[in-house]
Scaffold this motif. Sequence first.
Motif, mmCIF file in Angstrom:
data_model
loop_
_atom_site.group_PDB
_atom_site.id
_atom_site.type_symbol
_atom_site.label_atom_id
_atom_site.label_comp_id
_atom_site.label_asym_id
_atom_site.label_seq_id
_atom_site.Cartn_x
_atom_site.Cartn_y
_atom_site.Cartn_z
ATOM 1 N N ALA A 297 -5.500 9.157 -0.344
ATOM 2 C CA ALA A 297 -4.444 9.145 0.821
ATOM 3 C C ALA A 297 -4.733 8.308 2.148
ATOM 4 O O ALA A 297 -4.815 7.228 2.522
ATOM 5 C CB ALA A 297 -3.037 9.636 0.298
ATOM 6 N N LEU B 222 -8.343 0.727 -2.731
ATOM 7 C CA LEU B 222 -8.078 1.815 -3.987
ATOM 8 C C LEU B 222 -8.973 1.285 -5.124
ATOM 9 O O LEU B 222 -8.643 2.132 -6.365
ATOM 10 C CB LEU B 222 -6.642 0.605 -4.119
ATOM 11 C CG LEU B 222 -5.639 0.928 -5.049
ATOM 12 C CD1 LEU B 222 -5.328 2.574 -4.851
ATOM 13 C CD2 LEU B 222 -4.599 0.254 -5.378
ATOM 14 N N PRO C 298 1.027 3.056 -3.785
ATOM 15 C CA PRO C 298 -0.220 4.166 -4.112
ATOM 16 C C PRO C 298 0.059 4.790 -2.895
ATOM 17 O O PRO C 298 -1.192 6.192 -3.031
ATOM 18 C CB PRO C 298 -1.309 3.127 -3.690
ATOM 19 C CG PRO C 298 -0.935 2.047 -3.445
ATOM 20 C CD PRO C 298 0.381 1.569 -3.648
ATOM 21 N N HIS D 190 -9.362 5.437 -13.676
ATOM 22 C CA HIS D 190 -8.033 4.864 -14.250
ATOM 23 C C HIS D 190 -8.879 3.338 -13.773
ATOM 24 O O HIS D 190 -8.549 2.166 -13.129
ATOM 25 C CB HIS D 190 -6.509 4.589 -13.475
ATOM 26 C CG HIS D 190 -5.809 5.760 -13.310
ATOM 27 N ND1 HIS D 190 -5.069 5.895 -13.947
ATOM 28 C CD2 HIS D 190 -5.851 6.987 -12.021
ATOM 29 C CE1 HIS D 190 -4.051 7.836 -13.904
ATOM 30 N NE2 HIS D 190 -5.202 7.935 -12.913
ATOM 31 N N LEU E 269 -6.329 -0.088 -13.838
ATOM 32 C CA LEU E 269 -5.585 -0.337 -12.691
ATOM 33 C C LEU E 269 -6.946 -0.657 -11.444
ATOM 34 O O LEU E 269 -6.420 -1.510 -10.510
ATOM 35 C CB LEU E 269 -4.995 1.276 -12.455
ATOM 36 C CG LEU E 269 -3.542 1.434 -13.075
ATOM 37 C CD1 LEU E 269 -3.412 2.386 -13.051
ATOM 38 C CD2 LEU E 269 -3.375 -0.305 -13.292
ATOM 39 N N SER F 268 -7.171 -4.171 -9.523
ATOM 40 C CA SER F 268 -7.086 -3.860 -8.113
ATOM 41 C C SER F 268 -8.518 -4.900 -7.683
ATOM 42 O O SER F 268 -8.656 -5.883 -6.190
ATOM 43 C CB SER F 268 -7.863 -2.377 -7.720
ATOM 44 O OG SER F 268 -6.835 -2.908 -5.940
ATOM 45 N N TYR G 35 -7.332 -3.412 -1.438
ATOM 46 C CA TYR G 35 -7.105 -3.125 -2.206
ATOM 47 C C TYR G 35 -8.760 -2.587 -3.241
ATOM 48 O O TYR G 35 -8.424 -1.937 -4.194
ATOM 49 C CB TYR G 35 -6.879 -4.804 -3.236
ATOM 50 C CG TYR G 35 -5.433 -5.138 -2.978
ATOM 51 C CD1 TYR G 35 -4.326 -4.707 -2.751
ATOM 52 C CD2 TYR G 35 -6.027 -6.387 -2.172
ATOM 53 C CE1 TYR G 35 -3.428 -4.613 -2.785
ATOM 54 C CE2 TYR G 35 -4.549 -6.579 -1.350
ATOM 55 C CZ TYR G 35 -3.331 -5.882 -2.140
ATOM 56 O OH TYR G 35 -2.086 -6.291 -1.623
ATOM 57 N N LEU H 289 -8.885 4.656 -7.631
ATOM 58 C CA LEU H 289 -8.739 4.611 -9.244
ATOM 59 C C LEU H 289 -9.772 4.876 -9.921
ATOM 60 O O LEU H 289 -9.652 5.681 -10.974
ATOM 61 C CB LEU H 289 -7.843 3.218 -9.375
ATOM 62 C CG LEU H 289 -6.656 3.029 -8.642
ATOM 63 C CD1 LEU H 289 -6.061 2.022 -8.986
ATOM 64 C CD2 LEU H 289 -6.005 4.406 -9.288
ATOM 65 N N LEU I 275 0.397 -1.613 -0.036
ATOM 66 C CA LEU I 275 -0.052 0.250 0.112
ATOM 67 C C LEU I 275 1.073 1.278 -0.002
ATOM 68 O O LEU I 275 0.198 2.467 -0.341
ATOM 69 C CB LEU I 275 -0.802 -0.579 1.167
ATOM 70 C CG LEU I 275 -2.448 -0.781 0.948
ATOM 71 C CD1 LEU I 275 -3.457 -0.770 2.388
ATOM 72 C CD2 LEU I 275 -2.610 -0.544 0.202
ATOM 73 N N LEU J 61 -7.454 5.885 1.823
ATOM 74 C CA LEU J 61 -6.609 4.711 1.644
ATOM 75 C C LEU J 61 -6.150 3.703 2.744
ATOM 76 O O LEU J 61 -6.257 2.595 2.994
ATOM 77 C CB LEU J 61 -5.923 4.379 0.272
ATOM 78 C CG LEU J 61 -5.096 3.354 -0.048
ATOM 79 C CD1 LEU J 61 -5.834 2.045 -0.696
ATOM 80 C CD2 LEU J 61 -4.132 3.047 -1.166
ATOM 81 N N TRP K 276 2.528 7.896 -4.257
ATOM 82 C CA TRP K 276 1.526 8.223 -5.369
ATOM 83 C C TRP K 276 0.551 9.028 -5.052
ATOM 84 O O TRP K 276 0.620 10.139 -6.113
ATOM 85 C CB TRP K 276 0.750 7.117 -6.497
ATOM 86 C CG TRP K 276 0.554 7.274 -8.025
ATOM 87 C CD1 TRP K 276 1.257 8.391 -8.472
ATOM 88 C CD2 TRP K 276 -0.582 7.782 -7.650
ATOM 89 N NE1 TRP K 276 0.020 8.469 -9.410
ATOM 90 C CE2 TRP K 276 -1.317 8.030 -9.297
ATOM 91 C CE3 TRP K 276 -2.188 7.202 -7.450
ATOM 92 C CZ2 TRP K 276 -2.167 8.151 -9.895
ATOM 93 C CZ3 TRP K 276 -2.886 7.072 -8.317
ATOM 94 C CH2 TRP K 276 -3.358 7.498 -9.498
ATOM 95 N N LEU K 277 -0.727 9.141 -4.080
ATOM 96 C CA LEU K 277 -1.224 9.832 -4.476
ATOM 97 C C LEU K 277 -1.172 11.699 -3.745
ATOM 98 O O LEU K 277 -1.569 12.524 -3.793
ATOM 99 C CB LEU K 277 -2.752 8.892 -3.534
ATOM 100 C CG LEU K 277 -3.410 8.254 -3.929
ATOM 101 C CD1 LEU K 277 -4.247 7.213 -3.076
ATOM 102 C CD2 LEU K 277 -4.616 8.589 -4.876
#
Length: 234
Positions: A115, A170, A102, A179, A182, A186, A167, A174, A99, A118, A105-106
Amino acid sequence: MPRSAPEHPDHRPADAGAPLPETAAHPAPRPSTTTTAVLAVVLLGTAVALAVLATPRDGAVTRWDVGVLRAVEGIREPWLTTAMTLATDTAGVAVIAVLLVPVLWLVRRGDRPAALLLAVGAAVAAAVSNAAKPLVDRARPDSVDPLVTAHLASFPSGHTMTAVGAYGVLAVLLARRGHAVLAAVSALWVLVVGLTRVYLGVHFPTDVLGSLAAGGVLLLVVARLDQRLAPAPA
């Protein structure tokens, strides 16, 4: 006969030769609060019903569970067991490292609310699982040989709940950010983790189904919070 004066360019009809105005894109309709609440009640009711029906060890639900476990035991292969063990570990302690990617990334793209959702989603799912296990107090399967070590009660599946919280959440985030591929991968991984718990012989199928139903409530809550914290552009 006198010639008529040429038509002035400004006298042309307004729509002649003019480009058509672009139609504003309409955002996809969001589920109403009532719809979300009904879905949450249905999912939670399903999880509770499975917990109640699966508790008797000689009940019809448990007999069905045992039949599925024995059928799955018949397809075990060394290479498949290795793959299933690796997959199931992604919803164990290793989920923290998985985790981290991501989440960072967020944060890097300035989406700190996502973020936070998540990270909190994964923690809440694990906490709910640990709280529910002693309440249901269902014994682990003993009709097949377990391929990994498992602790605590059987219902709900902690790995499946964690997979939903990690997941699954996520996938929701996404999908709302465009996305789709992806997000699909997930979401599919949640189902993979659930299947590994049955294959490895440490959970009944209804443990996994109940976890997916309960986790679905969490996903609905996350989706609504994400709409408020980071609404999609109109």
